[in-house]
Design an enzyme around this catalytic site. Structure first.
Site, PDB file in Angstrom:
ATOM      1  N   GLU A  27       1.018  -1.108   0.179  1.00  0.00           N
ATOM      2  CA  GLU A  27       0.015  -0.348  -0.213  1.00  0.00           C
ATOM      3  C   GLU A  27       0.805   1.202   0.394  1.00  0.00           C
ATOM      4  O   GLU A  27       1.877   1.491   0.412  1.00  0.00           O
ATOM      5  CB  GLU A  27      -1.020   0.251   1.284  1.00  0.00           C
ATOM      6  CG  GLU A  27      -1.817   1.009   1.219  1.00  0.00           C
ATOM      7  CD  GLU A  27      -2.800   0.889   2.398  1.00  0.00           C
ATOM      8  OE1 GLU A  27      -2.893  -0.115   3.049  1.00  0.00           O
ATOM      9  OE2 GLU A  27      -3.749   2.437   2.673  1.00  0.00           O
ATOM     10  N   GLU A 173     -12.635  -2.073   2.364  1.00  0.00           N
ATOM     11  CA  GLU A 173     -12.969  -2.036   3.315  1.00  0.00           C
ATOM     12  C   GLU A 173     -14.113  -1.332   3.524  1.00  0.00           C
ATOM     13  O   GLU A 173     -14.249   0.241   4.188  1.00  0.00           O
ATOM     14  CB  GLU A 173     -12.391  -1.877   4.426  1.00  0.00           C
ATOM     15  CG  GLU A 173     -11.234  -2.630   4.821  1.00  0.00           C
ATOM     16  CD  GLU A 173     -10.312  -2.778   5.730  1.00  0.00           C
ATOM     17  OE1 GLU A 173     -10.258  -1.107   6.451  1.00  0.00           O
ATOM     18  OE2 GLU A 173      -9.568  -3.907   6.300  1.00  0.00           O
ATOM     19  N   GLU A 304      -6.348  -9.262   3.475  1.00  0.00           N
ATOM     20  CA  GLU A 304      -5.349  -8.494   4.133  1.00  0.00           C
ATOM     21  C   GLU A 304      -5.802  -9.644   6.012  1.00  0.00           C
ATOM     22  O   GLU A 304      -7.007  -9.633   6.380  1.00  0.00           O
ATOM     23  CB  GLU A 304      -6.247  -7.387   5.016  1.00  0.00           C
ATOM     24  CG  GLU A 304      -5.581  -6.504   4.169  1.00  0.00           C
ATOM     25  CD  GLU A 304      -5.823  -4.353   4.013  1.00  0.00           C
ATOM     26  OE1 GLU A 304      -5.675  -4.408   5.440  1.00  0.00           O
ATOM     27  OE2 GLU A 304      -6.861  -4.143   3.351  1.00  0.00           O
ATOM     28  N   GLN A 359       1.506  -6.615   5.489  1.00  0.00           N
ATOM     29  CA  GLN A 359       1.849  -6.375   4.300  1.00  0.00           C
ATOM     30  C   GLN A 359       3.052  -6.696   3.810  1.00  0.00           C
ATOM     31  O   GLN A 359       2.977  -7.820   4.953  1.00  0.00           O
ATOM     32  CB  GLN A 359       2.020  -5.300   3.867  1.00  0.00           C
ATOM     33  CG  GLN A 359       0.533  -3.703   4.593  1.00  0.00           C
ATOM     34  CD  GLN A 359       0.435  -2.739   3.752  1.00  0.00           C
ATOM     35  OE1 GLN A 359       1.204  -2.573   3.316  1.00  0.00           O
ATOM     36  NE2 GLN A 359      -0.790  -1.709   3.748  1.00  0.00           N
TER      37      GLN A 359
HETATM   38  O1  AHR Z   1      -3.244  -2.738   6.215  1.00  0.00           O
HETATM   39  C1  AHR Z   1      -3.050  -1.175   6.800  1.00  0.00           C
HETATM   40  C2  AHR Z   1      -4.949  -1.396   6.793  1.00  0.00           C
HETATM   41  O2  AHR Z   1      -5.843  -2.261   7.139  1.00  0.00           O
HETATM   42  C3  AHR Z   1      -4.939  -1.276   5.277  1.00  0.00           C
HETATM   43  O3  AHR Z   1      -5.382   0.338   4.570  1.00  0.00           O
HETATM   44  C4  AHR Z   1      -6.846  -1.610   5.450  1.00  0.00           C
HETATM   45  O4  AHR Z   1      -7.355  -1.658   5.007  1.00  0.00           O
HETATM   46  C5  AHR Z   1      -6.963  -1.961   6.917  1.00  0.00           C
HETATM   47  O5  AHR Z   1      -7.100  -1.782   7.387  1.00  0.00           O
END
Ligand code: AHR
Length: 510
Positions: A27, A173, A304, A359
């Site tokens: 991200e 989300e 995620e 991530q």
């Molecule tokens: O991965 C960090 C954040 O966690 C992402 O931006 C979001 O989609 C989630 O709440």
């Protein structure tokens, strides 16, 4: 020593493991992109500014697909900001993470990076501040051959051939009030349906479906199962979009805070909780399918998942570029829970077609970098690496008499396992977590796989649950090789699993 019996038979399988179960996520957040994968001028950077040392580590993890550009960032992002000559790209406030986004890295750089990393891109369209039209134009930019103003923009930017991006997330989300442009389930369902339809039309598809060459669309499910709207959100959104989408996304982070003195058992129950969460979504998908009399099979994109101590305070000032955000340091304790989460994904591979570890670099990540300096493998790097490289083929159903402990999620298993068999390579692997406070004997009976011989046996154990890898001490939490166990009659073996540990074994089958 207490004994747990684990039984598996090659004829009783759960399903085929999709390679995309080992995906990840990058991200525009903190130092994931800038100073993470992209750092022009770094001694290890190639001519595009991509750090080769980071690419090497990602190769070790064997990640097949990466989700980009967000995350919460996606809901305020205009893809046009990140393409074209760099000097003309706007510098923007990112309202998701309260940082400044220079847009020096965008779609063209990401696709180039994916090609260098041998990774399939999974892009997202903005369903927060973005419109259906912008979503369709993003597909046109990436996938239309040429001859239109937008596709010719890509060609002018150096990419003559279309990118043919297949995987697209319809927002992120959208159930969360923290999301830029948060919507109700009905509003989002309608918007996602229109976006999906028009994105497919732009891609030259007129009949929906998910055959070869067609888009694989991922609709945003619940952000976690603690949302008040779960699982109604998922039902409503699916009822709107079912015939146009291929995956329903789900997210979940587990956390343990020493400062808050969280009960350890609650954290250790995470893998079993994740299993329940997936099961509820499986049931929701099946309900909608039955209600709509649909023949389509929508899968789950668990795009995620990770351990993330969200209660940690933010220390960086507002509007910084590439600040040190969400740079969680993973403990040995986190790592054995992490391995259990991977077991859960494998044990649900019949329903979960995509998994994205959130991530990949610097931000709640297995790989850390120093600006101008080296890289570090966090402790979680190891279970991911071993499992993603070996647990292919099919997941085999296991039957176990493991005892249980109490957690806030209910009774959780002390011994948590996943067994995978690759018929083609004739290899079997077993991943075992022992969440008991004392050593356990595991008696494994692995039937009908042929004559098994152990080829690798590693173990992750540590007297200090809080042990971490650091740049000064990078090997504080690493797996150790153990002596290979004898396999009686080619199918039975006995192992001693240390208290609080993760063990991983590979076998050849003749
Ligand atoms: O991965 C960090 C954040 O966690 C992402 O931006 C979001 O989609 C989630 O709440």
């Amino acid at each position: 020593m207490k004994r747990t019996k684990i039984f598996a038979d090659a004829n009783l399988t759960i399903g085929k493991v999709d390679a995309n179960l080992y995906g990840s996520f990058l991200e525009h957040l903190g130092r994931a992109i800038y100073e993470g994968i992209y750092e022009p001028g770094h001694p290890a950077a190639d001519e595009n500014g991509f750090r080769r040392d980071v690419l090497g580590l990602i190769g070790e993890l064997n990640v097949p697909i990466v989700r980009y550009p967000g995350g919460n960032f996606l809901s305020g992002y205009n893809w046009r900001d990140g393409v074209g000559p760099r000097e003309n790209r706007p510098v923007r406030l990112d309202l998701a993470w309260h940082t400044t986004e220079p847009n020096a890295f965008g779609t063209d750089e990401f696709i180039k990076w994916c090609r260098a990393a041998h990774i399939e891109p999974m892009l997202g369209v903005n369903m927060g501040t973005g419109t259906v039209r912008e979503a369709a134009e993003f597909v046109e930019y990436c996938n239309h051959a040429g001859g239109t103003t937008i596709s010719d923009m890509r060609r002018a930017n150096g990419a003559e051939q279309p990118y043919n991006v297949r995987y697209w997330c319809l927002g992120n989300e959208m159930d969360g009030p923290w999301q830029i442009g948060h919507l109700s389930a009905d509003e989002y369902g309608k918007k996602a349906l229109e976006a999906a339809k028009v994105m497919r039309w732009t891609n030259g598809e007129t009949d929906g479906g998910a055959e070869k060459g067609k888009l694989r669309l991922i609709v945003s499910g619940s952000s976690n199962h603690e949302m008040k709207t779960f699982p109604e959100w998922d039902r409503i959104v699916l009822e709107h979009t079912y015939e146009q989408v291929d995956y329903l996304s789900m997210h979940r982070y587990y956390e343990y805070s020493e400062d808050r003195a969280d009960p350890l058992e609650d954290f250790l129950g995470s893998a079993d909780d994740m299993h329940e969460y997936i099961n509820t979504l499986k049931a929701t998908i099946e309900y909608v399918r039955a209600k709509l009399r649909s023949e389509r099979r929508v899968k789950i994109s668990f795009d995620e998942w990770n351990i993330w101590t969200q209660s940690a305070p933010r220390r960086e000032p507002l509007w910084k570029r590439a600040p040190h955000l969400l740079e969680d340091v993973y403990t040995f304790r986190d790592t054995i829970v992490f391995a259990g989460l991977m077991n859960t994904l494998l044990n649900n591979c019949d329903a979960v077609g995509i998994g994205c570890l959130a991530q990949l670099v610097n931000v709640i990540a297995p790989i850390m970098t120093e600006k101008g300096g080296g890289t570090l493998k966090q402790a979680t790097f190891y279970p991911f690496k071993y499992i993603s490289n070996a647990a292919r083929g099919e997941t085999v159903r296991t039957f176990s008499d493991s005892d249980k402990f109490g957690s806030m999620y209910g009774a959780a298993r002390c011994i948590n396992e996943a067994v995978n068999f690759d018929k083609t390579g004739k290899t079997l692997c077993v991943s075992l977590c022992n969440y008991a406070q004392e050593a356990r004997e595991a008696e494994l009976e692995l039937r009908s796989f042929g004559d098994l011989k152990a080829t690798e046996y590693i173990e992750l154990t540590n007297a200090d649950l809080g042990a971490v890898n650091t740049f000064e001490s990078p090997e504080a939490v690493v797996p150790h090789q153990r002596e290979l166990p004898a396999v009686k009659e080619g199918s039975r073996l006995s192992l001693t699993l240390p208290a609080m540990s993760w063990s991983f074994l590979k076998f050849s089958a003749k």
